[in-house]
Enzyme design. Structure first.
Site, PDB file in Angstrom:
ATOM      1  N   VAL A  68       0.863  -1.187   0.000  1.00 51.90           N
ATOM      2  CA  VAL A  68       0.000   0.000   0.000  1.00 51.90           C
ATOM      3  C   VAL A  68       0.897   1.234   0.000  1.00 51.90           C
ATOM      4  O   VAL A  68       1.719   1.378   0.904  1.00 51.90           O
ATOM      5  CB  VAL A  68      -0.875   0.027   1.282  1.00 51.90           C
ATOM      6  CG1 VAL A  68      -1.706   1.301   1.338  1.00 51.90           C
ATOM      7  CG2 VAL A  68      -1.774  -1.194   1.373  1.00 51.90           C
ATOM      8  N   HIS A  69       0.785   2.093  -1.014  1.00 52.34           N
ATOM      9  CA  HIS A  69       1.563   3.339  -0.943  1.00 52.34           C
ATOM     10  C   HIS A  69       0.900   4.528  -1.646  1.00 52.34           C
ATOM     11  O   HIS A  69       1.413   5.628  -1.601  1.00 52.34           O
ATOM     12  CB  HIS A  69       2.970   3.146  -1.507  1.00 52.34           C
ATOM     13  CG  HIS A  69       3.021   3.062  -3.013  1.00 52.34           C
ATOM     14  ND1 HIS A  69       2.785   1.900  -3.702  1.00 52.34           N
ATOM     15  CD2 HIS A  69       3.276   4.000  -3.963  1.00 52.34           C
ATOM     16  CE1 HIS A  69       2.897   2.124  -4.996  1.00 52.34           C
ATOM     17  NE2 HIS A  69       3.192   3.393  -5.191  1.00 52.34           N
ATOM     18  N   ARG A  70      -0.256   4.305  -2.282  1.00 48.61           N
ATOM     19  CA  ARG A  70      -0.887   5.415  -3.017  1.00 48.61           C
ATOM     20  C   ARG A  70      -1.499   6.426  -2.061  1.00 48.61           C
ATOM     21  O   ARG A  70      -2.148   6.014  -1.073  1.00 48.61           O
ATOM     22  CB  ARG A  70      -2.019   4.888  -3.900  1.00 48.61           C
ATOM     23  CG  ARG A  70      -1.576   3.924  -4.937  1.00 48.61           C
ATOM     24  CD  ARG A  70      -1.101   4.636  -6.171  1.00 48.61           C
ATOM     25  NE  ARG A  70      -0.405   3.677  -7.003  1.00 48.61           N
ATOM     26  CZ  ARG A  70       0.509   3.978  -7.914  1.00 48.61           C
ATOM     27  NH1 ARG A  70       0.836   5.237  -8.110  1.00 48.61           N
ATOM     28  NH2 ARG A  70       1.083   3.056  -8.616  1.00 48.61           N
TER      29      ARG A  70
END
Ligand code: UD1
Ligand code: UDP
Length: 361
Positions: A202-204
């Site tokens: 998860v990085h957005r």
């Protein structure tokens, strides 16, 4: 030919590795690292593991607001371009480093080649969507990973210099998947057994900067562990680690937060996962290529072919929808059709650059 390559973020090191190798067999490449990613685990490890030559120049730009970061990159890349006067500037993907490289080059009249051209999410809230559209419209050579990308460029009037070459990430994956199986000890280190866990990334901003979404995703991973017995391993992007700390969010039982891993450990984790849940572009394609079912934690994807083939489902960040997809969905039987090329994209890119250079000179 003299090529100036601009990279700066984790996926760009991976994409540049096979192309850089093919280029340097016959041409001179100056590799410029903008410094967008700078932690050892986000940068150095990829140069070491993928055998990428050390950057000739590291601009050390670091983190910042979009305008500051991109603007400082444009200024610094311009100086390098003036000193080097390359025949081509080569940029990858859709980050601020991509746009900065393309802008600096076109304004000096240096031709631009864009690897991973033609990708669109049609979501203008994503910073990457602007970077892609603008870079494609600056580029003289547009290297598309898929036929969909070629069609999307044509719909914007871009038909000259467009080459369907396949996906350079598949080149990199094919060159390293066996090595990862042989060398990586990550499963043993984390106490995981093949097919016995889920892998998540998860990085957005859509997920990290919206606290409900981050909470919902962590809760869903905990629910999946409860219902299936499968823990989730989540290598944390520094942006995500920062948000979790700021929100004092702790993971539920069965969710293992670890530092970002190197490419070989990541390929090993992907290959043996029962399920991948991700908002990453690259990880969706890698899941597909390894025939691992994928749940995309975003409202849309650029990699629509993976969804059409049934191996990926776009779910967003809703807890119930994620858990339902993870526990109830029926996935296709493998192997998936090779939608992203044959692992020879880098050779086609070098050949197209040579062809364009010969016809210009
Ligand atoms: C960037 C790209 C995104 C890509 C991703 C790949 C843009 C606009 N976004 O997002 O398209 O999918 O890289 O991983 O270019 N940080 C560190 N150490 C680092 C790098 C970043 O601590 O080595 C932290 C900083 O707090 C920084 C934040 O992460 O502000 C975000 O980094 P940034 O490069 O701006 O964006 P990414 O989320 O990494
Ligand atoms: N990756 C990695 N270690 C990690 C997370 C991702 O090596 O801890 C690799 C992954 O295998 C893929 C690439 O990084 O090749 C994807 O990068 P990222 O998700 O940061 O960016 P995106 O593809 O979304 O732009």
């Amino acid at each position: 030919m003299n090529i100036l390559t601009v990279v700066g973020a984790r996926p760009q090191f991976i994409k540049a590795a096979p192309v850089s190798r093919a280029l340097r067999a016959r041409h001179r490449e100056v590799l410029v690292h903008t410094g967008q990613h700078y932690d050892a685990g986000m940068s150095d490890i990829f140069f070491a593991e993928l055998g990428i030559p050390q950057p000739d120049i590291n601009l050390g730009i670091g983190s910042g607001s979009h305008g500051q970061q991109t603007g400082r990159m444009v200024m610094a890349i311009e100086e390098v371009l003036l000193a080097e006067r390359p025949d081509w500037t080569l940029v990858y993907g859709d980050t601020n480093s991509t746009l900065a490289g393309a802008l600096a080059a076109v304004k000096l009249g240096v031709p631009v080649a864009h690897v991973e051209a033609g990708l669109r999410s049609f979501n203008r809230a994503m910073p990457e969507e602007h970077n892609r559209v603008l870079t494609d419209h600056c580029a003289d050579l547009l290297f598309c990973p898929t036929a969909t990308a070629v069609e999307l460029l044509a719909a914007e009037g871009l038909t000259t210099g467009v080459h369907l070459v396949g996906d350079v990430m598949v080149d990199a994956l094919r060159q390293h998947a066996d090595l990862a199986r042989q060398r990586s000890e990550v499963l043993a280190r984390l106490g995981l057994r093949p097919q016995g866990y889920c892998l998540a990334t998860v990085h957005r901003p859509y997920n990290t900067d919206v606290p409900e979404n981050l909470r919902s995703i962590l809760a869903a991973l905990g629910d999946i562990h409860q219902q299936t017995g499968r823990p989730a391993v989540l290598p944390l992007h520094p942006r995500t680690r920062g948000r979790l700390e700021a929100l004092a969010l702790t993971p539920p039982a069965g969710v293992l937060l670890i530092d970002p891993v190197g490419y070989l450990d990541m390929l090993a984790l992907e290959q043996a996962a029962a399920l991948i849940l991700t908002d990453s572009g690259g990880v969706q394609k890698e899941a597909y290529t390894f025939a691992v079912p994928c749940i995309t934690l975003r409202p849309e994807t650029e990699w629509v072919e993976t969804v059409q083939a049934g191996w990926n489902v776009v779910v967003g960040a809703d807890r119930g929808a994620i858990v339902q997809a993870a526990t109830q969905r029926r996935w296709p039987e493998g192997p998936p059709p090779p939608l992203f090329g044959d692992g020879q994209a880098a050779g086609r890119i070098v050949a197209a650059l040579e062809g364009a250079h010969a016809s210009a000179g």
